[in-house]
Write a protein that holds these residues in place. Structure first.
Motif, PDB file in Angstrom:
ATOM      1  N   ASP A  66     -10.744 -21.914 -10.733  1.00 53.01           N
ATOM      2  CA  ASP A  66     -10.415 -20.485 -10.737  1.00 53.01           C
ATOM      3  C   ASP A  66     -11.205 -19.711 -11.788  1.00 53.01           C
ATOM      4  O   ASP A  66     -10.711 -18.740 -12.354  1.00 53.01           O
ATOM      5  CB  ASP A  66      -8.915 -20.279 -10.953  1.00 53.01           C
ATOM      6  CG  ASP A  66      -8.425 -20.840 -12.288  1.00 53.01           C
ATOM      7  OD1 ASP A  66      -9.165 -21.638 -12.908  1.00 53.01           O
ATOM      8  OD2 ASP A  66      -7.314 -20.478 -12.711  1.00 53.01           O
TER       9      ASP A  66
ATOM     10  N   ARG B  60      -7.944 -10.890  -6.712  1.00 50.37           N
ATOM     11  CA  ARG B  60      -6.581 -10.681  -6.224  1.00 50.37           C
ATOM     12  C   ARG B  60      -6.555  -9.458  -5.315  1.00 50.37           C
ATOM     13  O   ARG B  60      -6.980  -8.374  -5.704  1.00 50.37           O
ATOM     14  CB  ARG B  60      -5.612 -10.478  -7.381  1.00 50.37           C
ATOM     15  CG  ARG B  60      -4.148 -10.321  -6.937  1.00 50.37           C
ATOM     16  CD  ARG B  60      -3.257 -10.009  -8.122  1.00 50.37           C
ATOM     17  NE  ARG B  60      -3.464 -10.990  -9.175  1.00 50.37           N
ATOM     18  CZ  ARG B  60      -3.470 -10.687 -10.472  1.00 50.37           C
ATOM     19  NH1 ARG B  60      -3.298  -9.447 -10.872  1.00 50.37           N
ATOM     20  NH2 ARG B  60      -3.656 -11.636 -11.370  1.00 50.37           N
TER      21      ARG B  60
ATOM     22  N   SER C 296       2.754 -16.069  -3.657  1.00 47.58           N
ATOM     23  CA  SER C 296       1.412 -15.551  -3.431  1.00 47.58           C
ATOM     24  C   SER C 296       0.722 -16.485  -2.446  1.00 47.58           C
ATOM     25  O   SER C 296       1.207 -17.590  -2.188  1.00 47.58           O
ATOM     26  CB  SER C 296       0.620 -15.479  -4.746  1.00 47.58           C
ATOM     27  OG  SER C 296      -0.630 -14.847  -4.563  1.00 47.58           O
ATOM     28  N   TYR C 297      -0.392 -16.038  -1.896  1.00 42.51           N
ATOM     29  CA  TYR C 297      -1.181 -16.862  -0.974  1.00 42.51           C
ATOM     30  C   TYR C 297      -2.529 -17.110  -1.624  1.00 42.51           C
ATOM     31  O   TYR C 297      -3.264 -16.167  -1.915  1.00 42.51           O
ATOM     32  CB  TYR C 297      -1.350 -16.139   0.366  1.00 42.51           C
ATOM     33  CG  TYR C 297      -1.931 -16.978   1.476  1.00 42.51           C
ATOM     34  CD1 TYR C 297      -1.106 -17.715   2.323  1.00 42.51           C
ATOM     35  CD2 TYR C 297      -3.305 -17.021   1.695  1.00 42.51           C
ATOM     36  CE1 TYR C 297      -1.636 -18.474   3.355  1.00 42.51           C
ATOM     37  CE2 TYR C 297      -3.844 -17.781   2.724  1.00 42.51           C
ATOM     38  CZ  TYR C 297      -3.010 -18.503   3.552  1.00 42.51           C
ATOM     39  OH  TYR C 297      -3.539 -19.260   4.574  1.00 42.51           O
ATOM     40  N   HIS C 298      -2.845 -18.386  -1.879  1.00 41.46           N
ATOM     41  CA  HIS C 298      -4.071 -18.736  -2.588  1.00 41.46           C
ATOM     42  C   HIS C 298      -5.065 -19.397  -1.636  1.00 41.46           C
ATOM     43  O   HIS C 298      -4.713 -20.330  -0.910  1.00 41.46           O
ATOM     44  CB  HIS C 298      -3.776 -19.709  -3.732  1.00 41.46           C
ATOM     45  CG  HIS C 298      -3.008 -19.101  -4.857  1.00 41.46           C
ATOM     46  ND1 HIS C 298      -2.947 -19.666  -6.116  1.00 41.46           N
ATOM     47  CD2 HIS C 298      -2.270 -17.970  -4.932  1.00 41.46           C
ATOM     48  CE1 HIS C 298      -2.202 -18.911  -6.899  1.00 41.46           C
ATOM     49  NE2 HIS C 298      -1.774 -17.882  -6.202  1.00 41.46           N
TER      50      HIS C 298
ATOM     51  N   GLU D 191     -11.539 -18.282  -6.347  1.00 40.23           N
ATOM     52  CA  GLU D 191     -10.129 -18.341  -5.968  1.00 40.23           C
ATOM     53  C   GLU D 191      -9.672 -16.945  -5.558  1.00 40.23           C
ATOM     54  O   GLU D 191      -9.778 -15.995  -6.332  1.00 40.23           O
ATOM     55  CB  GLU D 191      -9.249 -18.838  -7.112  1.00 40.23           C
ATOM     56  CG  GLU D 191      -7.796 -19.002  -6.666  1.00 40.23           C
ATOM     57  CD  GLU D 191      -6.828 -19.261  -7.805  1.00 40.23           C
ATOM     58  OE1 GLU D 191      -6.203 -20.328  -7.805  1.00 40.23           O
ATOM     59  OE2 GLU D 191      -6.704 -18.391  -8.690  1.00 40.23           O
TER      60      GLU D 191
ATOM     61  N   GLN E  15      -6.469 -14.689  -4.337  1.00 39.72           N
ATOM     62  CA  GLN E  15      -5.017 -14.577  -4.246  1.00 39.72           C
ATOM     63  C   GLN E  15      -4.682 -13.313  -3.468  1.00 39.72           C
ATOM     64  O   GLN E  15      -5.228 -12.248  -3.747  1.00 39.72           O
ATOM     65  CB  GLN E  15      -4.382 -14.505  -5.632  1.00 39.72           C
ATOM     66  CG  GLN E  15      -4.651 -15.712  -6.510  1.00 39.72           C
ATOM     67  CD  GLN E  15      -4.044 -15.559  -7.896  1.00 39.72           C
ATOM     68  OE1 GLN E  15      -3.405 -14.554  -8.207  1.00 39.72           O
ATOM     69  NE2 GLN E  15      -4.244 -16.560  -8.743  1.00 39.72           N
TER      70      GLN E  15
ATOM     71  N   ARG F 196      -1.310 -11.073  -2.171  1.00 41.93           N
ATOM     72  CA  ARG F 196       0.142 -10.930  -2.338  1.00 41.93           C
ATOM     73  C   ARG F 196       0.554  -9.487  -2.075  1.00 41.93           C
ATOM     74  O   ARG F 196      -0.290  -8.588  -2.028  1.00 41.93           O
ATOM     75  CB  ARG F 196       0.560 -11.346  -3.745  1.00 41.93           C
ATOM     76  CG  ARG F 196      -0.063 -10.504  -4.840  1.00 41.93           C
ATOM     77  CD  ARG F 196       0.376 -10.909  -6.237  1.00 41.93           C
ATOM     78  NE  ARG F 196      -0.089 -12.217  -6.635  1.00 41.93           N
ATOM     79  CZ  ARG F 196      -0.364 -12.556  -7.898  1.00 41.93           C
ATOM     80  NH1 ARG F 196      -0.215 -11.666  -8.875  1.00 41.93           N
ATOM     81  NH2 ARG F 196      -0.776 -13.751  -8.203  1.00 41.93           N
TER      82      ARG F 196
END
Length: 214
Positions: free
Chosen positions: A83, A88, A129-131, A150, A152, A154
């Motif tokens: 990460d 995000r 959350s969705y990673h 990475e 994320q 959400r």
């Protein structure tokens, strides 16, 4: 990436690898912006509320490597820290989380390395959350180097909870009073119900727009 980094001395290697991750972050952010503009222009649909990017600091990378029992060197950094480059996406409804993740996963020259769905399977703390761990090719002067990013995704409600949890964690350095943990879990439950309720209202509004009645 290791082959590209091997061309540089150990002193220059860290700066080079961070440059590659920064470039991957720029490219991934550009893809997301183009996707959002396309959805707005072609479909009059704006699921993305806002996007944030961050590049992990050397201090944070060092702490994470040591916590995992690894040395602070470029090879371990590339191998074990996934990460370093982070993005995000925040949207309004959790249905949009899956819509966006599907659209991104289908893009060319983008490999999905792993998925962690903390919406369907929240962490014990209540975190949702969705990673997606992605590999994106970075075109440099003499090579195309794959780099991990990475992502994320959400909802705004999930993001609010995560922001508060993050502040509490760092204020107490991971040793917050027990009742904080219980309160955060209760807040996570409330937020989950709120997300479900708001999505139901949104679906009702779309149905009214579609046929004039619920």
């Amino acid at each position: 990436m290791q082959q590209y980094i091997q061309k540089h001395s150990e002193k220059d290697a860290f700066a080079t690898v961070m440059f590659v991750y920064q470039s991957a972050l720029i490219q991934m952010r550009s893809r997301i912006d183009v996707l959002n503009n396309e959805l707005s222009q072609v479909y009059s649909y704006n699921p993305i509320e806002y996007v944030k990017t961050r590049l992990k600091t050397p201090e944070s990378i060092m702490q994470k490597l040591r916590k995992q029992g690894h040395s602070f060197n470029v090879n371990d950094l590339i191998e074990y820290i996934h990460d370093i480059a982070g993005i995000r996406i925040t949207c309004s409804f959790f249905s949009e989380v899956y819509f966006l993740s599907d659209m991104i996963a289908k893009q060319d020259n983008l490999e999905v390395l792993s998925i962690k769905d903390y919406i369907k399977n929240p962490k014990e703390s209540g975190y949702m959350s969705y990673h997606m761990l992605l590999s994106i090719p970075v075109a440099l002067a003499d090579a195309v180097v794959p780099a991990k990013v990475e992502l994320q995704i959400r909802t705004m409600a999930m993001d609010f909870w995560a922001s508060l949890e993050h502040k509490i964690y760092y204020k107490y350095e991971g040793n917050a009073p027990d009742y904080f943990e219980r309160e955060l879990q209760e807040c996570a439950s409330i937020i989950s119900r709120l997300d479900t309720k708001m999505m139901s209202l949104n679906e009702a509004m779309k149905k009214i727009d579609g046929d004039g009645h619920i």
